[in-house]
Each structure stands twice: as structure tokens, then as C-alpha cells.
Design a protein around this motif. Sequence first.
Motif, mmCIF file in Angstrom:
data_model
loop_
_atom_site.group_PDB
_atom_site.id
_atom_site.type_symbol
_atom_site.label_atom_id
_atom_site.label_comp_id
_atom_site.label_asym_id
_atom_site.label_seq_id
_atom_site.Cartn_x
_atom_site.Cartn_y
_atom_site.Cartn_z
ATOM 1 N N SER A 35 -4.311 16.210 18.245
ATOM 2 C CA SER A 35 -5.550 16.751 17.758
ATOM 3 C C SER A 35 -5.309 17.767 16.750
ATOM 4 O O SER A 35 -4.196 18.263 16.532
ATOM 5 N N ILE A 36 -6.317 17.897 15.748
ATOM 6 C CA ILE A 36 -6.082 18.944 14.716
ATOM 7 C C ILE A 36 -7.695 19.523 14.271
ATOM 8 O O ILE A 36 -8.213 18.787 14.211
ATOM 9 N N GLU A 37 -7.290 20.848 14.204
ATOM 10 C CA GLU A 37 -8.466 21.582 13.700
ATOM 11 C C GLU A 37 -8.261 22.353 12.493
ATOM 12 O O GLU A 37 -7.320 23.002 12.447
ATOM 13 N N PHE A 38 -9.142 22.177 11.585
ATOM 14 C CA PHE A 38 -8.979 23.063 10.049
ATOM 15 C C PHE A 38 -10.047 24.158 10.169
ATOM 16 O O PHE A 38 -11.027 24.116 10.590
ATOM 17 N N PRO A 39 -9.494 25.215 9.906
ATOM 18 C CA PRO A 39 -10.276 26.464 9.651
ATOM 19 C C PRO A 39 -11.401 26.291 8.517
ATOM 20 O O PRO A 39 -11.010 25.683 7.406
ATOM 21 N N THR A 40 -12.524 26.287 8.774
ATOM 22 C CA THR A 40 -13.527 26.286 7.746
ATOM 23 C C THR A 40 -14.689 27.535 7.837
ATOM 24 O O THR A 40 -14.322 28.087 8.707
ATOM 25 N N LYS A 41 -15.384 27.645 6.629
ATOM 26 C CA LYS A 41 -16.267 28.969 6.758
ATOM 27 C C LYS A 41 -17.203 28.863 7.906
ATOM 28 O O LYS A 41 -17.605 29.925 8.359
ATOM 29 N N LYS A 42 -17.639 27.749 8.308
ATOM 30 C CA LYS A 42 -18.516 27.545 9.623
ATOM 31 C C LYS A 42 -17.819 27.319 10.799
ATOM 32 O O LYS A 42 -18.184 27.369 12.004
ATOM 33 N N CYS A 69 -12.822 9.527 8.172
ATOM 34 C CA CYS A 69 -12.665 9.735 9.553
ATOM 35 C C CYS A 69 -11.411 10.334 9.855
ATOM 36 O O CYS A 69 -11.172 10.798 11.032
ATOM 37 N N GLY A 70 -10.508 10.548 8.730
ATOM 38 C CA GLY A 70 -9.248 11.358 9.328
ATOM 39 C C GLY A 70 -7.943 10.432 9.194
ATOM 40 O O GLY A 70 -6.804 10.662 9.641
ATOM 41 N N LYS A 71 -7.957 9.363 8.539
ATOM 42 C CA LYS A 71 -6.791 8.522 8.085
ATOM 43 C C LYS A 71 -5.589 9.324 7.479
ATOM 44 O O LYS A 71 -4.606 9.402 7.959
ATOM 45 N N SER A 72 -6.043 10.000 6.099
ATOM 46 C CA SER A 72 -5.047 10.928 5.416
ATOM 47 C C SER A 72 -4.631 11.832 6.343
ATOM 48 O O SER A 72 -3.391 11.994 6.354
ATOM 49 N N THR A 73 -5.356 12.357 7.182
ATOM 50 C CA THR A 73 -4.964 13.383 7.922
ATOM 51 C C THR A 73 -3.630 12.884 8.779
ATOM 52 O O THR A 73 -2.777 13.681 9.163
ATOM 53 N N VAL A 74 -3.986 11.710 9.354
ATOM 54 C CA VAL A 74 -2.854 11.277 10.361
ATOM 55 C C VAL A 74 -1.599 10.995 9.712
ATOM 56 O O VAL A 74 -0.600 11.329 9.659
ATOM 57 N N LEU A 75 -1.725 10.418 8.497
ATOM 58 C CA LEU A 75 -0.508 10.189 7.541
ATOM 59 C C LEU A 75 0.079 11.507 7.148
ATOM 60 O O LEU A 75 1.316 11.671 7.181
ATOM 61 N N ASN A 76 -0.706 12.565 6.788
ATOM 62 C CA ASN A 76 -0.204 13.937 6.528
ATOM 63 C C ASN A 76 0.618 14.401 7.708
ATOM 64 O O ASN A 76 1.536 15.193 7.509
ATOM 65 N N ILE A 77 0.102 14.203 8.842
ATOM 66 C CA ILE A 77 0.670 14.871 9.998
ATOM 67 C C ILE A 77 1.984 14.197 10.243
ATOM 68 O O ILE A 77 3.252 14.559 10.739
ATOM 69 N N VAL A 78 2.407 12.833 10.266
ATOM 70 C CA VAL A 78 3.417 12.159 10.204
ATOM 71 C C VAL A 78 4.377 12.473 9.156
ATOM 72 O O VAL A 78 5.639 12.427 9.444
ATOM 73 N N ALA A 79 4.044 12.486 7.916
ATOM 74 C CA ALA A 79 4.720 12.758 6.747
ATOM 75 C C ALA A 79 5.124 14.503 6.941
ATOM 76 O O ALA A 79 6.228 14.985 6.380
ATOM 77 N N GLY A 80 4.763 15.172 7.861
ATOM 78 C CA GLY A 80 4.894 16.579 8.130
ATOM 79 C C GLY A 80 4.372 17.700 7.033
ATOM 80 O O GLY A 80 4.835 18.765 7.054
ATOM 81 N N LEU A 81 3.284 17.218 6.435
ATOM 82 C CA LEU A 81 2.586 17.926 5.479
ATOM 83 C C LEU A 81 1.616 18.824 6.252
ATOM 84 O O LEU A 81 1.308 19.964 5.886
ATOM 85 N N TYR A 82 1.074 18.330 7.241
ATOM 86 C CA TYR A 82 0.082 19.181 8.307
ATOM 87 C C TYR A 82 0.667 19.136 9.654
ATOM 88 O O TYR A 82 1.382 18.223 10.010
ATOM 89 N N LYS A 83 0.466 20.171 10.181
ATOM 90 C CA LYS A 83 0.726 20.559 11.712
ATOM 91 C C LYS A 83 -0.488 20.170 12.506
ATOM 92 O O LYS A 83 -1.246 21.019 12.304
ATOM 93 N N ALA A 84 -0.386 19.382 13.683
ATOM 94 C CA ALA A 84 -1.111 19.118 14.564
ATOM 95 C C ALA A 84 -1.454 20.178 15.337
ATOM 96 O O ALA A 84 -0.576 21.282 15.617
#
Length: 287
Positions: A35-42, A69-84
Amino acid sequence: MSVVQMLKTEAIVDEAMDKPREHYQRAFLDLSGISIEFPTKKGPFKALDNVNLKIAKGEFVSIIGHSGCGKSTVLNIVAGLYKATTGGVILNGKEVDEPGPDRAVVFQNHSLLPWLTCYQNVEIAVKAIFKGKKSKLEMKQWIEHNLHLVHMDHAMHKYPAEISGGMKQRIGIARALAMEPTVLLMDEPFGALDALTRAHLQDSVMEIQADLNSTVIMITHDVDESVLLSDKIVMMTNGPAATVGEVLNIELERPRNRLELADDPQYNKYRAEVLKFLYERQRRPQE
Ligand SMILES: Nc1ncnc2c1ncn2[C@@H]1O[C@H](COP(=O)(O)OP(=O)(O)OP(=O)(O)O)[C@@H](O)[C@H]1O
Ligand SMILES: [Mg+2]
């Protein structure tokens, strides 16, 4: 507790329960409970919720789903660029917590360095990985070999500004392949190409993948492309809190020929499955 620890603990529990040996064999690439949550203004925005996916070595997996929907986010997590936020990725028994040369990424916008020639764009990655392991001559041959794989030998000394978008994309793919990654991650690699170039590159990627037995995750919007190239199509639900909706195994013999498959009933059945998922089950509210 880290994901590795969690899985180890799980394995010990399994062992205690005397389960058969195969039970402990983990997937080569294992996305679990992501799961991943991004901090946003809201406030926090939950983009992914409990994404689970097991990928075998040498498998070609496509991820398909509506825009956002979150495809790039999944890829970025596998790439290690985003942390779940929760869950994680295990590659070959090791937890992924940063980018690494074992996971090469082909970005949609072909990110080449404009002040370097095509050859030098590949060279920079090869030097970083093979310095001290390959001689100068071996590195040169390796760079040329990979440029040859994507049929770019003729333009290797040109600058990115001097070649077409499709050619830049091919250099991006050559650079990724030259890194000999354990996993090749491609974010809509053929999205911006004309139909002919796209078909040609899809065929090259299929050939290369068959030769090298690489493990591939490819994001695509293109239903035909996903069926033609994949062993497995992962269909994602719409966000927010997107997850894996369905997984379709594509059991078509390889090598695959696009013209022959056009009339193949099984191919068309798979194609219809994906279309149904996208346009019936996961229809976007505005449609
Ligand atoms: N760094 C970020 N901060 C906040 N929200 C983000 C961030 N990255 C992605 N998102 C949001 O997460 C959701 C998924 O984005 P993502 O880029 O993964 O979608 P996608 O499926 O790749 O879309 P597309 O097909 O258009 O490329 C979107 O709602 C996006 O706005
Ligand atoms: Mg994307």
C-alpha cells in the motif's frame, strides 16, 4: 519488522506445520501487501492498497489499467524509487529498498542525456556496472552488441537531437539491456511510437527476452500489445486505493507471430477478457 523478517517468520511457522518443500519456494519477484499513501495538501492520498503479485524468473508480465490507477507507482516501488507505506518487494530473496543496477528502467520519455551520443548514452551505464569486470575492448563490444540488438548500429554516433523518437526509445532499451538487469522495468515503452516502429520494437523485445530469459514488467495501455507480449497480464482496478483486479495467464506458444495470432480464437478470447475488464468491470465513472 521488515518484510524479509516477516517472510522468514512465516517460513518457520510453515516448517513447524510440516508443509511440503515447494511451499517454502518464494517467487523470484514477490510484491506483497503493498500500500502507498502520498502526502497531499488535502491529507494523505492512498494510491495503492494491498497489491500482491508473484512473478517467476523469466516471466513477462504486463500491467494494464486506466490512466491514474497506479501502474507507474507500482513500477517505481519495484525500481526502489518509491517506498511502500506498508508491505514491500522481495527480489531473489532480498528486500528492495533502493534503486539498483539489477533493475533497469525504461522510462516512457526515453531520458537520454542530450550532450552524449547514442553510443555514449549506453556506455555511461555499462561503465558504471562493468568497470573492473570487463576490459575496455570488451565494454566496447558489449555496447555495440546491445545497439545491434535494437538495430541501431547505423546511428550510434549521432546525438539524441539528431534521431527520431522511436530511435531514442530503442537507445533507452539498449541501455537498459546492456546493464544485464535481473529485472527489466518498462513504463509504456512503445506508447509514443508510430504503429510500424512499435510493431518492430515489440518483436525485438520478444526476441531479446526469449534469448536472455529476462524477467520483465511492462506497463501498457494497449490491449493487443499486452496479449502479444505477456505470459501474465495484471489488470488493475481504478484508484484511489487501486489493487490487482484480475490476473490473466496467456498460454500462447512462443515464438508468437502477430499476423497468425490475429485470427487465433484463443488470442481473441484473451483480448476480449482484457477489454471486458477495462470497459465493463472497471469502467471509469465519466464513461
Ligand atoms: N508523488 C506523488 N504525490 C501525490 N500523488 C501521486 C504521486 N505519484 C502518483 N500520485 C497519484 O497516484 C495515482 C496513481 O498515479 P500513477 O502515476 O501511478 O498512475 P498510472 O496508472 O501510471 O497513470 P498513467 O496511465 O496516466 O501513467 C494518481 O492519482 C496520482 O495522482
Ligand atoms: Mg504511468
